[in-house]
Design an enzyme around this catalytic site. Structure first.
Site, PDB file in Angstrom:
ATOM      1  CD  GLU A   1      -6.289  55.579  31.610  1.00  0.00           C
ATOM      2  OE1 GLU A   1      -6.038  56.324  30.641  1.00  0.00           O
ATOM      3  OE2 GLU A   1      -6.505  56.017  32.755  1.00  0.00           O
TER       4      GLU A   1
ATOM      5  CD  GLU B   1      -3.423  56.149  35.769  1.00  0.00           C
ATOM      6  OE1 GLU B   1      -4.102  57.185  35.559  1.00  0.00           O
ATOM      7  OE2 GLU B   1      -2.742  55.590  34.879  1.00  0.00           O
TER       8      GLU B   1
END
Length: 842
Positions: A186, A255
């Site tokens: 991320e 995710e």
């Protein structure tokens, strides 16, 4: 013209990169294109789930992996936790809960693949985002940017992990289960904030990973500019909007958030199974080829591994497998049915892009076809409030609000995301042992006579002082009060003001607890401002500053502070305001009980404990211990800590984690409809109660007899209210519409054996060792409510209970068809009916 040439050049470069990746992998086992990931030449839609090995025990791993496979997963995804594996620089640990090789080999034995997210930054609500604290003290270091010392340390650890995997032949190209690896995590938003140094770091990280030669693709999540051939992937509640940065890369969702984490002081979030299934079906219908549930099993933040700060010990995450490893129904079963439906569509899905056709204002069809004749359709209704009757391929279909129907043959519906065929289960925590025979030991406030005490002028930052070896740091100073002070003759007490960077603070005046203050995840800083009882002469002010996990996310979180940084002042004296910030302060790292290892069998025998009527109840800074025997059975166990306030718990020397039952959850826990966009604040429970009441004790940590339970209570609580409980099924429910699609019915219809609509069946099953003892509720008609609080509607078949009494009571499981005849006839013709039933398991 120049723009067109540049675009053409970019296209040619993209094709060449794509071809170079294909050819470099042509002899290997893993490759990809825009619609599928290929393993040993087989193009697949892959379904994955996150299970973090340190958040459970090695004894739990085989059962978790088995249930994941049974739930329809192809892949297990895990982070690699650097601070667990290298707690001291150059000293590595790969045992117990950190036995990464054992975990991966168990996944392989189960016939599943692995996505190894090395990071090594993981975020994950894990202490310090997975970084070891010693890394912060490497000279000249700056985390996650174009910084030499950081890149050297990151490369060294990443290389070690890759070489370990290679040595054990665990990459798919070696015959192992690892088909994907992730570098960084991320980083896109962080890169945007940092600018050029961030972009340079991204390029470096990508090249470093590729140069390790794993033979399998690398991914970067939330990284739109991931350098080729690294695949950029999506994280979020929904990812159907996402496209990779090159047309030849597969559309991957690393995710898919199954719920959300719990923070101390916050309510417990949950995500309806219908919406989670809707988001996945929506991603697949838009050409998705890989989806991973974060989390599939969340588990437990044992010890001091929770980050945040303020992340709870439970990392349940409302995952399909709950914190204890039990099935969360209906989520696990509803997703299992979804995965079977997707796999039925796989031959068409991997063949190319869908043809999209509008079916109404908020309805559309996505149709996939292969050259060999396979056809699959996804019929979507995006309206959040209304049913839709749509016409598709000369047939009519009813679509509930905010739902997608899956037709693996472009004709018969096998699954609808808003129609749950799996049973629901209500769980209960049943006491198996309470009223333990406790002994107690009082921790004293730090004094100038303590060993390991040091004194300096001014205030010290906590983490730099403790190096995170403990949650606790004492700040102690003396304050002299003149006997002529006005407040000593009946006036108001002076007010002590303390500013702290967090996370919690207990203030002791002359050894007595005077007050407490604490922050929150959103605002970790705290402010203590209370009257304090001072006497003439010298007074000792002792501040116990407490960290509740180190931050795991944010720009350069390694620079964030904790502890009492001031200012500190006293007001209400004859002189007005006295600043205490810059006088001499004495420091003690940790508690006396910690240095004596009171949580261990050997350490606990090193001091005198009191028992019986002398036991301290509701006293701060108190250690409690007791001995208990393990209960029979194999149900998961937990401690009910509801009568305690804040502290830590150990079983046989193993730290279960932090508890904080005094921090009540604030928020809005109203009704929650599955339909409509989900976020982490939409569906909440536990408002007004402790954020976490029960604390998981792994069965494997217990001996048959003589188990040592130690509790350190900071604030004051009643240990006699602590009980050992087992987690088990209380009741199971079915809630099924009369024409709801099912896999069995679809197989009969698609095979041509049946040429008419078929009714579903209600399947009810208690846990192994349990039987259905009674029927709590049953209604065929228009019942309302949900599992646990069903109620009759305007239409009700009066023989609804009879069939369940006859076929289910006394059985471990039973199956009942949803047909009017079995309930004594149709109670309301021309009305869409459903069956709602709840049975008690015991």
């Amino acid at each position: 013209m120049g723009l067109k040439i540049a675009m053409w050049d970019a296209f040619i470069i993209g094709v060449l990169v794509s071809l170079s990746w294909f050819f470099s992998c042509s002899e290997a086992s893993v490759s990809y294109d825009r619609t599928a990931i290929s393993i040993n030449g087989q193009r697949k839609i892959l379904i994955s789930g996150s299970i973090h090995y340190p958040r459970s025990t090695p004894e739990m791993w085989p059962d978790l992996i088995r249930k994941a496979k049974e739930g329809g997963l192809d892949v297990i995804e895990t982070y690699v936790f650097w601070n667990g594996h290298e707690p001291e620089a150059g000293k590595y640990y790969f045992e117990g809960r950190y036995d990464l090789l054992k975990f991966i080999k168990l996944v392989q034995q189960a016939g599943l693949f692995v996505n190894l997210r090395i990071g090594p930054y993981v975020c994950a609500e894990w202490n310090f985002g997975g970084f070891p604290v010693w890394l912060k003290y490497v000279p000249g270091i700056s985390f996650r940017t174009n910084n030499g010392p950081f890149k050297a340390a990151m490369q060294k650890f990443t290389t070690k992990i890759v070489n370990m995997m290679k040595a054990e032949k665990l990459y798919q190209t070696q015959g192992g289960p690892i088909i994907l690896s992730q570098i960084e995590n991320e980083y896109g938003p962080m890169e945007y904030e940092l600018g050029a140094p961030g972009r340079a770091y991204t390029e470096w990280a990508a090249k470093m990973a590729l140069d390790l030669g794993t033979g399998v693709p690398w991914i970067m999540c939330k990284q739109d500019d991931a350098p080729d051939p690294i695949i950029n992937t999506c994280n979020g509640f929904y990812c159907d909007y996402f496209s990779p940065n090159k047309a030849y890369k597969p559309k991957m969702w690393t995710e898919a958030w199954t719920g959300w984490f719990t923070e101390f002081g916050g309510p417990v979030p949950y995500r309806p199974a219908e919406d989670l299934a809707f988001s996945v079906a929506k991603f697949i219908q838009k050409g998705g080829s890989f989806i991973n549930y974060y989390m599939y099993h969340g588990g437990t933040n044992f010890g001091r591994t929770a980050g945040g700060p303020f992340i709870a010990t439970s990392y349940d995450y409302d995952a399909p497998l709950d914190e204890y490893g039990l099935l969360r129904q209906p989520k696990w079963g509803h997703l299992k049915d979804l995965h079977r439906a997707i796999k039925l569509c796989e031959p068409a899905l991997i063949s190319g892009d869908p043809v999209v056709t509008p079916l109404g204002n908020s309805q559309e069809a996505h149709v996939f076809k292969s050259r060999t004749g396979a056809c699959a359709a996804f019929l979507a209704n995006y309206d959040q409030h209304s049913f839709a009757k749509v016409s598709f391929a000369n047939m009519h279909y009813d679509l509930p609000p905010w739902s997608i129907s899956i037709l693996p043959d472009c004709k018969n519906t096998v699954y609808n995301t808003a129609r749950i065929g799996a049973q629901s289960a209500k769980m209960k925590m049943t006491p198996v042992s309470r009223g333990f025979p406790w002994q107690s030991y009082n921790e004293e406030t730090a004094s100038s006579y303590d060993d390991n005490l040091f004194t300096v002028v001014g205030l010290r930052e906590q983490i730099n002082t403790t190096r995170d070896s403990t949650d606790y740091l004492w700040y102690t100073t003396d304050v002299r009060i003149d006997s002529r002070e006005g407040f000593l003759r009946g006036g108001k007490w002076p007010v002590l003001t303390v500013s702290s960077a967090g996370h919690a603070l207990h203030v002791f005046i002359n050894g007595q607890l005077s007050g407490t203050a604490y922050g929150s995840l959103d605002k970790p800083k705290l402010f203590f401002n209370q009257g304090v009882n001072l006497r003439a002469g010298v007074n000792k002010i002792s501040l116990l500053s407490i960290s509740v996990g180190l931050p795991n996310v944010g720009p350069h979180f390694e620079t964030w502070n904790a502890g009492v940084l001031g200012p500190i002042s006293l007001t209400g004296l004859n002189e007005g305001k006295r600043d205490l910030t810059w006088q001499k302060w004495s420091y003690k790292v940790g508690l006396k009980g910690e240095s004596l290892s009171l949580h261990s069998l050997s350490g606990s025998s090193s001091v005198e404990w009191v028992e019986g009527s002398y036991i301290a109840e509701r006293q701060p800074l108190t250690w409690y211990k007791t001995i208990f025997n393990a209960p029979s059975g194999n149900e998961p166990l937990a401690l009910d800590m509801n009568t305690m306030s804040k502290g830590q718990v150990w079983i046989n020397g193993q730290n279960i984690g932090r508890y904080w039952n005094q921090y009540k959850a604030s928020g809005n826990c109203g009704a929650c409809n599955y339909a409509g966009w989900f976020n982490e604040k939409k569906c909440l429970t536990n408002c007004g109660e402790a954020s976490q009441r029960w604390y998981h004790i792994p069965r494997s940590w217990l001996y048959p007899t003589g188990n040592l339970l130690v509790v350190f209570e900071e604030w004051g609580g009643n240990p006699y209210g602590i009980s050992l409980v087992k987690r088990e099924v209380a009741s199971v429910c079915a809630d099924i519409y009369e024409w709801q699609p099912t896999l069995v019915n679809w197989q009969l219809q698609s095979s041509g054996k049946v040429n008419k609509p078929l009714r579903p069946k209600a399947h009810l099953s208690c846990d192994a060792g349990q039987k259905i003892s009674s029927i709590k509720f049953a209604s065929f008609g228009t019942p309302q409510g949900s599992c646990g609080n069903f109620r009759e509607g305007n239409c009700h078949a009066f023989h609804s209970y009879d069939v369940f009494e006859k076929y289910c009571v006394g059985q471990e499981s039973c199956t009942v068809p949803v047909t009017p005849e079995i309930f004594g006839g149709d109670p309301c013709p021309s009305v869409m009916k459903k069956l709602s039933v709840e049975v008690i398991c015991s």
